[in-house]
Write a protein that holds these residues in place. Structure first.
Motif, short mmCIF file in Angstrom:
data_model
loop_
_atom_site.label_atom_id
_atom_site.label_comp_id
_atom_site.label_asym_id
_atom_site.label_seq_id
_atom_site.Cartn_x
_atom_site.Cartn_y
_atom_site.Cartn_z
N PHE A 224 24.80 74.57 90.84
CA PHE A 224 24.99 73.47 91.78
C PHE A 224 25.49 72.20 91.10
N ASN A 225 26.29 72.41 90.09
CA ASN A 225 27.06 71.36 89.43
C ASN A 225 28.44 71.39 90.08
N ILE A 226 28.97 70.24 90.47
CA ILE A 226 30.23 70.19 91.22
C ILE A 226 31.35 70.93 90.49
N LYS A 227 31.44 70.73 89.19
CA LYS A 227 32.49 71.40 88.42
C LYS A 227 32.23 72.91 88.35
N GLU A 228 30.98 73.29 88.18
CA GLU A 228 30.65 74.71 88.11
C GLU A 228 30.96 75.41 89.43
N VAL A 229 30.70 74.72 90.53
CA VAL A 229 31.02 75.26 91.86
C VAL A 229 32.51 75.59 91.94
N GLU A 230 33.34 74.66 91.50
CA GLU A 230 34.79 74.84 91.58
C GLU A 230 35.26 75.97 90.64
N VAL A 231 34.67 76.06 89.47
CA VAL A 231 35.05 77.12 88.53
C VAL A 231 34.75 78.49 89.11
N ARG A 232 33.55 78.66 89.67
CA ARG A 232 33.19 79.97 90.24
C ARG A 232 34.08 80.33 91.43
N LYS A 233 34.34 79.37 92.28
CA LYS A 233 35.20 79.62 93.43
C LYS A 233 36.61 80.00 92.98
N HIS A 234 37.13 79.29 91.99
CA HIS A 234 38.48 79.55 91.48
C HIS A 234 38.56 80.93 90.82
N THR A 235 37.58 81.25 90.00
CA THR A 235 37.60 82.52 89.28
C THR A 235 37.55 83.71 90.23
N LEU A 236 36.70 83.60 91.25
CA LEU A 236 36.50 84.72 92.18
C LEU A 236 37.41 84.63 93.41
N LYS A 237 38.22 83.56 93.46
CA LYS A 237 39.16 83.36 94.57
C LYS A 237 38.42 83.33 95.91
N LEU A 238 37.37 82.51 95.96
CA LEU A 238 36.55 82.39 97.16
C LEU A 238 36.61 80.97 97.71
N GLU A 239 36.38 80.85 99.00
CA GLU A 239 36.35 79.55 99.65
C GLU A 239 34.98 78.90 99.51
N GLU A 240 33.93 79.74 99.46
CA GLU A 240 32.57 79.24 99.40
C GLU A 240 31.96 79.50 98.03
N TYR A 241 31.03 78.66 97.64
CA TYR A 241 30.31 78.81 96.37
C TYR A 241 29.49 80.11 96.44
N PRO A 242 29.69 81.04 95.50
CA PRO A 242 29.09 82.37 95.63
C PRO A 242 27.66 82.51 95.11
N TRP A 243 27.13 81.50 94.43
CA TRP A 243 25.83 81.70 93.79
C TRP A 243 24.69 81.73 94.82
N ASN A 244 24.00 82.86 94.86
CA ASN A 244 22.86 83.03 95.76
C ASN A 244 21.65 83.58 95.01
N GLY A 245 21.52 83.20 93.76
CA GLY A 245 20.38 83.63 92.99
C GLY A 245 20.63 84.90 92.20
N CYS A 246 19.67 85.23 91.36
CA CYS A 246 19.75 86.41 90.50
C CYS A 246 19.92 87.68 91.34
N GLY A 247 20.95 88.47 91.00
CA GLY A 247 21.24 89.69 91.75
C GLY A 247 20.51 90.92 91.25
N ALA A 248 19.66 90.74 90.23
CA ALA A 248 18.96 91.88 89.64
C ALA A 248 18.12 92.62 90.67
N GLY A 249 18.39 93.90 90.82
CA GLY A 249 17.65 94.71 91.78
C GLY A 249 18.09 94.52 93.22
N LYS A 250 19.05 93.64 93.45
CA LYS A 250 19.58 93.40 94.79
C LYS A 250 20.99 93.96 94.95
N SER A 251 21.83 93.67 93.97
CA SER A 251 23.18 94.23 93.94
C SER A 251 23.50 94.80 92.56
N VAL A 252 22.62 94.52 91.61
CA VAL A 252 22.83 94.87 90.21
C VAL A 252 21.66 95.71 89.71
N VAL A 253 21.96 96.62 88.79
CA VAL A 253 20.90 97.41 88.17
C VAL A 253 21.21 97.57 86.69
#
Length: 409
Positions: A224-253
């Protein structure tokens, strides 16, 4: 089932030809209970049935395992994109061609600084071998990316490393924090400080604007750093900030060398192991409602310190679990390696130096008018330390905390 598996990191062996100073799993030699080829190939089939999209083969050093390419090929046959992380010591042209024929999508090379730093952390001569390996990968038309584990030495070498990687036509570069576990516990002097997170984010943002190499900030680098938000959106080519917490055991194993299944290969403590594929299928383990409950049932109110009061807490859940575990000793510990947390901590230190409760009360009302309930809570908390019997301050403090408890505050 509310959770769908997307990706996994598979530690195919504990064998390694290096003794890296930051190795979280302290890899040395292959172990007798590692999965056999037959067991590994069956697991590939089961992973395909579950619908995994990407699997990254790691170790140890995966290329020290003789059947690593057979595993990659079987994953590909199951419509899973295989990637591999390597220290590149064994990466000659024949190995690169073997990887290409096996269907490997990207070869990620671990590089941890300029030549002297990298060789100090890993092995003398490894930097030059990496340079040759990068050329071989690119010449053979394969994707080549770099993974750099940040410590308090190599963080000052990022600009020079970037020049090398741009010249070498590297497609992507992941930056992650070295955590105090495994070998890094013996080399604590290398562990980065919380303020280094902002330094990495600033570097990533500047690099994004240059648009010469794609920067991936690992899940331990945020939030939730303004610059970090923009970097993640740019890298993943997304309109919205993708961070929704640790994905361990939810989408990742995480798949360990012996078939143990954990939510994340970095979180390998026995109490977090959900099962073993020699006893139960990966499908049964994933779909078991008792698996990974420590993360699947994580809530803001379980978190300690500023994370438990953070306005983003219900979404972020404290960020990277392993950062909290290794630095704080608990999965519920406050994540001090968070950019937002660091900013709040600096503000708290400023409030702690104020001795006038009325001044703090007045400041908090201005914060509330601007919608910044987080700073208002910190100011009022300090005001109550000074004047605990002030009903007016106490009432406003309770109101602010009620707002912070709202998910969409």
């Amino acid at each position: 089932m509310n959770y769908m598996p997307i990706t996994a990191v598979w530690e195919v062996t504990m064998g390694c030809n290096m003794r890296c100073k930051h190795c979280g799993s302290s890899c040395e030699s292959s172990l007798p209970d590692e999965l056999t080829t037959e067991e590994a190939l069956k697991l590939c089939d089961d992973l395909g049935k579950l619908g995994f999209q990407w699997i990254t083969l790691s170790g140890g050093e995966p290329t020290t395992r003789k059947d690593w390419d057979l595993i990659a090929k079987r994953l590909k046959e199951n419509n899973i994109i295989p990637n591999i992380i390597t220290n590149a010591w064994l990466l000659d042209e024949s190995t690169v061609i073997k990887a290409k024929n096996a269907g490997i999508n990207t070869i990620a090379i671990s590089m941890d600084g300029l030549e002297n730093t990298h060789d100090f952390i890993r092995k003398k001569g490894s930097f030059q071998r990496d340079m040759k390996a990068i050329d071989l990968i690119v010449q053979n038309g394969m994707g080549c990316s770099i993974i750099t584990t940040i410590n308090n030495v190599n963080i000052d070498e990022l600009e020079e490393l970037k020049k090398i990687f741009v010249e070498k036509k590297i497609s992507a570069w992941q930056l992650q924090l070295g955590l105090p576990m495994g070998n890094m516990l013996k080399n604590k002097q290398l562990v980065a400080e919380p303020f280094h997170v902002d330094q990495v984010i600033d570097f990533a943002y500047k690099t994004m604007l240059e648009d010469k190499i794609k920067i991936h900030l690992a899940d331990c680098m945020g939030y939730f750093n303004i610059k970090e938000v923009e970097v993640r959106k740019h890298t993943l080519k997304l309109e919205e900030y993708p961070w929704n917490g640790c994905g361990a055991g939810k989408s990742v194993v995480g798949i360990l060398y012996n078939g143990d299944i954990t939510a994340c290969t970095s979180i390998r403590n026995k109490q977090f192991i959900a099962g073993n594929i020699r006893e139960r299928s990966i499908k049964d383990i994933w779909e078991d409602p008792n698996s990974f409950t420590w993360n699947r049932e994580m809530k803001k109110e379980k978190l300690e310190g500023l994370c438990g009061k953070c306005k983003y807490g219900e979404r972020c859940h404290g960020g990277c679990t392993n950062s909290r575990l290794t630095h704080g000793g608990s999965i519920y510990a406050e994540n001090k390696y968070c950019s937002y947390n660091f900013a709040l901590s600096k503000a708290k230190n400023q409030f702690d130096s104020v001795e006038d409760s009325r001044q703090l009360y007045a400041s908090s009302k201005k914060y509330i008018e601007n919608g910044n309930f987080q700073l208002a809570e910190l100011a009022l908390s300090r005001a109550l330390e000074i004047d605990s019997s002030n009903d007016e301050i106490d009432a406003l403090y309770k109101y602010v905390n009620e707002r912070l408890c709202l998910k969409e505050c």
